[in-house]
Design an enzyme around this catalytic site. Sequence first.
Site, PDB file in Angstrom:
ATOM      1  N   LYS A 159      45.270  27.148  40.086  1.00  8.32           N
ATOM      2  CA  LYS A 159      45.860  25.811  40.069  1.00  8.32           C
ATOM      3  C   LYS A 159      46.862  25.688  41.217  1.00  8.32           C
ATOM      4  O   LYS A 159      47.769  26.538  41.349  1.00  8.32           O
ATOM      5  CB  LYS A 159      46.584  25.571  38.740  1.00  8.32           C
ATOM      6  CG  LYS A 159      45.648  25.515  37.536  1.00  8.32           C
ATOM      7  CD  LYS A 159      44.869  24.217  37.480  1.00  8.32           C
ATOM      8  CE  LYS A 159      44.131  24.049  36.162  1.00  8.32           C
ATOM      9  NZ  LYS A 159      43.303  22.811  36.142  1.00  8.32           N
ATOM     10  N   ASP A 189      41.866  24.541  42.203  1.00  5.16           N
ATOM     11  CA  ASP A 189      41.928  23.226  41.549  1.00  5.16           C
ATOM     12  C   ASP A 189      43.249  22.552  41.875  1.00  5.16           C
ATOM     13  O   ASP A 189      44.311  23.000  41.452  1.00  5.16           O
ATOM     14  CB  ASP A 189      41.793  23.383  40.025  1.00  5.16           C
ATOM     15  CG  ASP A 189      41.634  22.032  39.328  1.00  5.16           C
ATOM     16  OD1 ASP A 189      41.720  20.990  40.011  1.00  5.16           O
ATOM     17  OD2 ASP A 189      41.424  22.023  38.100  1.00  5.16           O
ATOM     18  N   GLU A 211      38.444  21.885  43.687  1.00  6.31           N
ATOM     19  CA  GLU A 211      38.261  20.901  42.624  1.00  6.31           C
ATOM     20  C   GLU A 211      39.262  19.757  42.761  1.00  6.31           C
ATOM     21  O   GLU A 211      40.464  19.987  42.905  1.00  6.31           O
ATOM     22  CB  GLU A 211      38.439  21.636  41.285  1.00  6.31           C
ATOM     23  CG  GLU A 211      38.147  20.803  40.081  1.00  6.31           C
ATOM     24  CD  GLU A 211      38.048  21.648  38.809  1.00  6.31           C
ATOM     25  OE1 GLU A 211      37.817  22.879  38.894  1.00  6.31           O
ATOM     26  OE2 GLU A 211      38.215  21.079  37.732  1.00  6.31           O
ATOM     27  N   ASP A 222      36.247  16.252  39.525  1.00  2.00           N
ATOM     28  CA  ASP A 222      36.619  16.450  38.120  1.00  2.00           C
ATOM     29  C   ASP A 222      37.161  15.143  37.541  1.00  2.00           C
ATOM     30  O   ASP A 222      36.419  14.369  36.935  1.00  2.00           O
ATOM     31  CB  ASP A 222      37.639  17.595  37.991  1.00  2.00           C
ATOM     32  CG  ASP A 222      38.021  17.868  36.537  1.00  2.00           C
ATOM     33  OD1 ASP A 222      37.372  17.307  35.628  1.00  2.00           O
ATOM     34  OD2 ASP A 222      38.968  18.642  36.286  1.00  2.00           O
ATOM     35  N   LYS A 270      33.040  17.582  31.467  1.00  6.35           N
ATOM     36  CA  LYS A 270      33.859  17.999  30.312  1.00  6.35           C
ATOM     37  C   LYS A 270      33.556  17.034  29.170  1.00  6.35           C
ATOM     38  O   LYS A 270      33.544  15.818  29.373  1.00  6.35           O
ATOM     39  CB  LYS A 270      35.353  17.925  30.641  1.00  6.35           C
ATOM     40  CG  LYS A 270      35.793  18.931  31.696  1.00  6.35           C
ATOM     41  CD  LYS A 270      37.267  18.753  32.034  1.00  6.35           C
ATOM     42  CE  LYS A 270      37.692  19.772  33.091  1.00  6.35           C
ATOM     43  NZ  LYS A 270      39.021  19.464  33.649  1.00  6.35           N
TER      44      LYS A 270
END
Length: 362
Positions: free
Chosen positions: A162, A190, A218, A243, A267
């Site tokens: 992250k 991400d 991402e 995403d 997701k």
Amino acid sequence: MKITDIQVGEIALPLRTPFKTALRTVDAVRDVVVRVCTDQGAVGYGEAPPTAVITGDTTGSILCAVEEYIRPALVGMDVMDLPAVMEKLAGCLVHNTSPKAAVDMALYDLWAQAQGKPLFELLGGARQSLETDLTISVNPIDQMVADSVDAVARGFSILKIKVGKEGLADVERIAAIREAVGPHVALRVDANQGWTAGQSVQVIRAMEDRGLNIDLVEQPVPARDFAGLKFVTGQVDTPILADEAVFSPDDAVNIIQARAADLINIKLMKTGGIWQALKICRVAEQQGVACMMGCMLESRLSVAAAAHLAAGQGIITRVDLDGPALCAVDPFTGGPVFDGPAIVMTEDPGIGVKNIPCDNWR
Ligand code: MG
């Protein structure tokens, strides 16, 4: 098999360590669970996390959506008529994708149980096991390096880092982690919408120039910045994964047709469940765009539903289902086995997860 009731409850599971992204910090999984009851005694389970910063869904809104909209719409319907019940679920209120996902997976759980088969087999049965990455939270570089080394020691060979708060300084985090874990660990980055389009190109090119060998980046730019996402995708060699920019099948069509991203992150909490996610899989398959299966901060209950979809569908080539690995405890029984990076599907009918730690069903 008629639906007689849809009940809600809440669960709380502590995390091993706080989960930090560009958007938030969280120390426990506190999710809504749902239980769909039928006239034949069979019960299906689902789960929805209140990921307000991404989906807009809160604990209160999830409970309200199920109790005041979804339950009255679906009670009395036949679970085995899946198209009718799923389209009713999609149409009984707009948005609210997390509560819809919780009910959708409970319905799929029942539908597969009734056929005596594990759900992944009925969803295509592409594979028997999966390998998930593990998320490394945003922290000072030293701690991110230590967390990454620890993850590799736990057996993970794919890490999702992250970043996204500091632009070019993020390159130093990735470089330090790459040096610490060596060349054979796959690194996914991400940014959780944390960069501008210009910054993204600068950061990603810098990572490419330094040979950091990144598997994918991402959602570098804000979800609504479609033009920015397309610009970044066209300017760098590293694959770009959409995403937060893709919730619905329509979003996926727009991104894929414009080649605004190289990969799509599916997701269940964004799509509103498996039924809608399968529509994204069909579009992706037609256009030859691979997908990743992701999750929010969820327990093994709803992550198991995502694992069934990922194991069923061959177009889902990457797996980011580390919710159970981030939890300090696992009170559930049955269903897919999560063992470090390995997710092994079992023959338990339905989704298979039982023993839900909830004593306040209502
Ligand atoms: Mg993400």
